[in-house]
Design a protein around this motif. Sequence first.
Motif, PDB file in Angstrom:
ATOM      1  N   ASN A 115      -1.839   1.628  -1.985  1.00 16.37           N
ATOM      2  CA  ASN A 115      -1.000   1.248  -2.979  1.00 16.37           C
ATOM      3  C   ASN A 115       0.175   0.247  -2.552  1.00 16.37           C
ATOM      4  O   ASN A 115       0.460  -0.686  -3.025  1.00 16.37           O
ATOM      5  CB  ASN A 115      -0.438   2.149  -4.114  1.00 16.37           C
ATOM      6  N   LEU A 116       0.876   0.658  -1.621  1.00 18.21           N
ATOM      7  CA  LEU A 116       2.014   0.003  -1.056  1.00 18.21           C
ATOM      8  C   LEU A 116       1.798  -1.278  -0.546  1.00 18.21           C
ATOM      9  O   LEU A 116       2.448  -2.232  -0.628  1.00 18.21           O
ATOM     10  CB  LEU A 116       2.757   0.921  -0.141  1.00 18.21           C
ATOM     11  N   LEU A 117       0.893  -1.408   0.196  1.00 20.95           N
ATOM     12  CA  LEU A 117       0.254  -2.518   0.963  1.00 20.95           C
ATOM     13  C   LEU A 117      -0.232  -3.583  -0.076  1.00 20.95           C
ATOM     14  O   LEU A 117      -0.078  -4.509  -0.158  1.00 20.95           O
ATOM     15  CB  LEU A 117      -0.867  -2.123   1.924  1.00 20.95           C
ATOM     16  N   SER A 118      -0.803  -3.106  -0.980  1.00 20.49           N
ATOM     17  CA  SER A 118      -1.206  -3.923  -2.075  1.00 20.49           C
ATOM     18  C   SER A 118      -0.389  -4.417  -2.828  1.00 20.49           C
ATOM     19  O   SER A 118      -0.209  -5.805  -3.143  1.00 20.49           O
ATOM     20  CB  SER A 118      -2.325  -3.060  -2.892  1.00 20.49           C
ATOM     21  N   MET A 119       0.733  -4.043  -3.145  1.00 19.66           N
ATOM     22  CA  MET A 119       1.912  -4.255  -3.836  1.00 19.66           C
ATOM     23  C   MET A 119       2.690  -5.466  -3.137  1.00 19.66           C
ATOM     24  O   MET A 119       2.945  -6.295  -3.632  1.00 19.66           O
ATOM     25  CB  MET A 119       2.799  -3.165  -4.403  1.00 19.66           C
ATOM     26  N   ALA A 120       2.825  -4.884  -1.705  1.00 17.81           N
ATOM     27  CA  ALA A 120       3.405  -6.053  -0.707  1.00 17.81           C
ATOM     28  C   ALA A 120       2.617  -7.233  -0.881  1.00 17.81           C
ATOM     29  O   ALA A 120       3.058  -8.319  -1.131  1.00 17.81           O
ATOM     30  CB  ALA A 120       3.639  -5.393   0.585  1.00 17.81           C
TER      31      ALA A 120
END
Length: 150
Positions: free
Chosen positions: A93-98
Amino acid sequence: MPLAEGWVKESMRRTPVVPIVPRTAIQGFEVGGFWVRPGQPVVAGLRSTMQLDPRFEGSKPLAFCPERWMAPEASRDAAWMPFGGGPRLCLGNLLSMAELKIFLALLTRRYDVEFLDHAEAWHYIPLARPLRGMPIRLRPRHLTGKAPSA
């Protein structure tokens, strides 16, 4: 990048990539006048949940409004959960948001984007996607560092 994050969150709230989340009830409960038994399969509809959550009532829940995520009270816990939650929270999720924020920032820095069909029909199962693609027009921006002359 707060506005880019607002655009990404609002886009995913309006049209989550994965529109439903199947689960198995671990204990019995009542929902909407129906009794769910332990072990019974249940499905959470993220699209309707994130669009119609009462916490969005005062802010026009069906409108596209990235600014709603700029306010301090914007963390609405489970009102926004396109990556799932709890022990099943998507690891990426954090990678995707970035990645989404960087892509949006780079795209809009270099191009003016025009959607050619604002009423495009969508498929939602198994993944959200436009029915006939998403026709857009990209116009290059001039990145000379000078303001364009009128």
